[in-house]
Design a protein around this motif. Structure first.
Motif, PDB file in Angstrom:
ATOM      1  N   ILE A   1       0.482  -1.180  -0.182  1.00 29.11           N
ATOM      2  CA  ILE A   1       0.281  -0.004  -0.026  1.00 29.11           C
ATOM      3  C   ILE A   1       0.846   1.501   0.023  1.00 29.11           C
ATOM      4  O   ILE A   1       1.922   1.407   1.110  1.00 29.11           O
ATOM      5  CB  ILE A   1      -1.654   0.022   1.539  1.00 29.11           C
ATOM      6  CG1 ILE A   1      -1.652  -0.960   1.100  1.00 29.11           C
ATOM      7  CG2 ILE A   1      -1.509   1.630   1.687  1.00 29.11           C
ATOM      8  CD1 ILE A   1      -2.568  -1.606   2.637  1.00 29.11           C
ATOM      9  N   SER A   2       0.661   2.291  -0.906  1.00 24.06           N
ATOM     10  CA  SER A   2       1.303   3.331  -0.997  1.00 24.06           C
ATOM     11  C   SER A   2       1.145   3.926   0.490  1.00 24.06           C
ATOM     12  O   SER A   2       0.077   4.507   0.125  1.00 24.06           O
ATOM     13  CB  SER A   2       0.688   4.191  -2.344  1.00 24.06           C
ATOM     14  OG  SER A   2       1.697   5.528  -2.179  1.00 24.06           O
ATOM     15  N   HIS A   3       1.728   5.049   0.757  1.00 30.82           N
ATOM     16  CA  HIS A   3       1.159   6.128   1.619  1.00 30.82           C
ATOM     17  C   HIS A   3       2.080   7.274   1.905  1.00 30.82           C
ATOM     18  O   HIS A   3       1.543   8.480   2.338  1.00 30.82           O
ATOM     19  CB  HIS A   3       2.414   4.840   3.131  1.00 30.82           C
ATOM     20  CG  HIS A   3       3.398   4.836   3.512  1.00 30.82           C
ATOM     21  ND1 HIS A   3       4.219   6.889   3.742  1.00 30.82           N
ATOM     22  CD2 HIS A   3       4.690   4.346   3.231  1.00 30.82           C
ATOM     23  CE1 HIS A   3       5.437   5.691   3.522  1.00 30.82           C
ATOM     24  NE2 HIS A   3       5.774   4.783   3.573  1.00 30.82           N
ATOM     25  N   ASN A   4       2.483   7.331   0.575  1.00 32.60           N
ATOM     26  CA  ASN A   4       2.783   8.914   0.165  1.00 32.60           C
ATOM     27  C   ASN A   4       2.729   9.581  -0.951  1.00 32.60           C
ATOM     28  O   ASN A   4       2.985   8.916  -2.154  1.00 32.60           O
ATOM     29  CB  ASN A   4       4.460   8.770   0.357  1.00 32.60           C
ATOM     30  CG  ASN A   4       4.529  10.191   0.324  1.00 32.60           C
ATOM     31  OD1 ASN A   4       3.999  10.888  -0.256  1.00 32.60           O
ATOM     32  ND2 ASN A   4       5.772  10.885   1.287  1.00 32.60           N
ATOM     33  N   LYS A   5       1.304  10.331  -1.262  1.00 30.72           N
ATOM     34  CA  LYS A   5       0.226  10.576  -2.754  1.00 30.72           C
ATOM     35  C   LYS A   5       1.473  10.945  -3.202  1.00 30.72           C
ATOM     36  O   LYS A   5       0.803  11.687  -4.195  1.00 30.72           O
ATOM     37  CB  LYS A   5      -0.709  10.600  -2.201  1.00 30.72           C
ATOM     38  CG  LYS A   5      -1.438  11.627  -1.739  1.00 30.72           C
ATOM     39  CD  LYS A   5      -2.794  11.875  -1.797  1.00 30.72           C
ATOM     40  CE  LYS A   5      -3.047  13.535  -0.971  1.00 30.72           C
ATOM     41  NZ  LYS A   5      -2.597  13.790  -0.745  1.00 30.72           N
ATOM     42  N   ASP A   6       2.297  11.814  -2.667  1.00 30.60           N
ATOM     43  CA  ASP A   6       3.104  12.535  -3.979  1.00 30.60           C
ATOM     44  C   ASP A   6       4.592  11.923  -4.137  1.00 30.60           C
ATOM     45  O   ASP A   6       5.246  12.447  -4.805  1.00 30.60           O
ATOM     46  CB  ASP A   6       3.551  13.838  -3.003  1.00 30.60           C
ATOM     47  CG  ASP A   6       2.410  14.770  -2.398  1.00 30.60           C
ATOM     48  OD1 ASP A   6       1.423  14.252  -3.072  1.00 30.60           O
ATOM     49  OD2 ASP A   6       2.846  15.098  -1.035  1.00 30.60           O
ATOM     50  N   LYS A   7       4.755  10.468  -4.191  1.00 29.51           N
ATOM     51  CA  LYS A   7       5.065  10.372  -4.749  1.00 29.51           C
ATOM     52  C   LYS A   7       5.361   9.192  -5.677  1.00 29.51           C
ATOM     53  O   LYS A   7       4.230   8.550  -4.626  1.00 29.51           O
ATOM     54  CB  LYS A   7       6.540   9.564  -3.365  1.00 29.51           C
ATOM     55  CG  LYS A   7       7.263  10.636  -2.973  1.00 29.51           C
ATOM     56  CD  LYS A   7       8.392  10.236  -2.201  1.00 29.51           C
ATOM     57  CE  LYS A   7       8.912   9.439  -0.662  1.00 29.51           C
ATOM     58  NZ  LYS A   7       9.716   8.346   0.358  1.00 29.51           N
TER      59      LYS A   7
ATOM     60  N   PHE B   1       5.254   4.955  -7.079  1.00 31.55           N
ATOM     61  CA  PHE B   1       5.235   4.264  -5.338  1.00 31.55           C
ATOM     62  C   PHE B   1       6.398   3.551  -5.231  1.00 31.55           C
ATOM     63  O   PHE B   1       6.998   2.816  -6.504  1.00 31.55           O
ATOM     64  CB  PHE B   1       3.706   3.006  -6.225  1.00 31.55           C
ATOM     65  CG  PHE B   1       4.360   1.965  -5.273  1.00 31.55           C
ATOM     66  CD1 PHE B   1       3.131   1.442  -3.946  1.00 31.55           C
ATOM     67  CD2 PHE B   1       4.204   0.371  -5.856  1.00 31.55           C
ATOM     68  CE1 PHE B   1       3.624   0.488  -3.582  1.00 31.55           C
ATOM     69  CE2 PHE B   1       4.666  -0.870  -4.905  1.00 31.55           C
ATOM     70  CZ  PHE B   1       3.842  -0.097  -3.833  1.00 31.55           C
TER      71      PHE B   1
ATOM     72  N   ALA C   1       6.944   0.992   0.928  1.00 31.79           N
ATOM     73  CA  ALA C   1       5.568   1.422   0.924  1.00 31.79           C
ATOM     74  C   ALA C   1       5.097   0.172   2.174  1.00 31.79           C
ATOM     75  O   ALA C   1       5.896  -0.244   2.666  1.00 31.79           O
ATOM     76  CB  ALA C   1       4.934   0.324  -0.033  1.00 31.79           C
TER      77      ALA C   1
END
Ligand code: DAH
Length: 369
Positions: free
Chosen positions: A160-166, A168, A173
């Protein structure tokens, strides 16, 4: 003094006819209250001639005593009646069966969860918890599975990605936990030995067939102390399987195995009899794998902040759904999660059945099949 006798007779008749405590009290006031008939008669005594006064006083006292006596007897009788009526009214028949409209059923996984907690609770274990969405440190690294470890690929992990600005980044993750083993680390981080916990919970892997579903359940176990040995592991798990399958004796064996977080590692099998139509646990010449276990790897203790030169311990991991399939003869794991009420009616458990080692784990009589 005829009228005094009349008064007495009338009062006694009224008292005998009173059917409730309120009426009885009204009668008492009308005779002996401040303005009651008897009180009024007493007041006239002073104006009587001495010889008449003595006789009249005697009569009045006897009327008073008789009326008082009748009042108190009637009062006791009415109070008793009121109590009996209340007891009758408030009686609950605890032997009545539960209402037939109770349709809800306990899911087999919930039932197994309760059974496992009841057993290890009796052994002195506490229940520990951790998050479903886990960082890779707790799910992998701290469990002696560094980034390049092949076991990380084996686990069919959901990332699961936890940083939508970076973009994947798989190495950074989060994951939905692939096992409950990460709770070992979370426990060591917050608790000092001696540690004795089980951690039941949901786990996730990208897999689907008759014995695998993307979400399933595990129980992790962890014991850490200065002198905890492999013998303790064997004794503990042997007692567990006997209690769980509700058998006095059950053949067990340990096969050497590999898990990154334990050294040595083993898989525990229990004896059974497999036929085309049946699986009988506790008898026969076949073996059934039931759980993974081992002595906690020193690297895992270190990652949890515990000194491996002072402490050691054992760990194990069991699939709850698999236990449910084996114990209750449910052939396909996928059906557990289809939310089909007909299935639940067949395999579920009565809501008021309570699992305990002394009172019965599965309450076979209460099972709704
Ligand atoms: N984490 C393992 C799995 O998911 C199960 C397991 C095996 C846990 C051995 C343990 C252990 O603690 O010692 O397959």
């Amino acid at each position: 003094m005829e009228n005094m006798k009349d008064l007495e007779n009338k009062a006694l008749a009224e008292i005998a006819a009173a059917t409730d405590l309120k009426t009885l009290d009204e009668i008492r006031v009308s005779i002996m209250g401040k303005k009651g008939a008897l009180t009024e008669a007493m007041k006239t005594l002073g104006s009587l001639a001495p010889d008449v006064r003595i006789e009249t006083a005697k009569t009045l006292n006897s009327v008073k005593a008789n009326v008082e006596n009748a009042l108190s007897q009637r009062k006791a009788f009415l109070e008793n009646e009121a109590l009996n009526a209340r007891l009758k009214d408030e009686t609950i028949d605890v032997t009545l069966p539960i209402r037939p409209e109770t349709q809800g059923r306990i899911h087999p996984v919930s039932k197994i969860y309760e059974e496992v907690v009841a057993i290890f609770g009796e052994f002195g274990f506490e229940v520990a918890e951790g998050p479903d969405i886990e960082d890779q440190f707790h799910n992998f690294n701290a469990l002696n599975m560094p980034l390049d470890h092949p076991a990380r690929q084996m686990q069919d992990t959901f990332y699961i990605s936890h940083n939508k600005d970076k973009p994947f980044d798989m190495d950074d993750a989060y994951v939905v936990r692939t096992h409950t083993s990460g709770i070992q680390i979370r426990t060591m981080e917050t608790q000092k030995p001696p540690i004795r916990i089980i951690a039941p919970g949901r786990t996730y892997r990208s897999d689907m067939d008759a014995t695998h579903t993307p979400m399933f359940h595990q129980v992790e176990g962890l014991v850490i102390d200065k002198t905890t040995t492999l013998a303790h592991l064997k004794g503990c798990l042997y007692d567990f399987v006997k209690a769980f399958f509700e058998l006095d004796e059950i053949p067990v064996r340990y096969r050497p195995s590999y898990f990154p977080f334990t050294e040595p590692s083993a898989e525990m099998d229990i004896g059974c009899l497999k036929t085309k139509t049946e699986l009988k646990i506790g008898a026969g010449n076949d073996w059934l794998e039931i759980l993974g276990c081992g002595m906690v790897h020193p690297n895992v203790l270190k990652a949890g902040g515990i000194d491996p030169d002072v402490y050691q311990g054992f760990a194990f991991g069991v699939g709850l759904d698999r236990l449910a399939m084996l114990k209750y003869g449910i052939p396909d794991l996928r059906t557990f999660f289809e939310s089909d009420v007909r299935w639940l009616k067949n395999y579920g458990f009565a809501p008021l059945d309570f699992s305990s080692l002394t009172g019965g784990l599965s309450n076979n009589g209460g099972q709704t099949r």
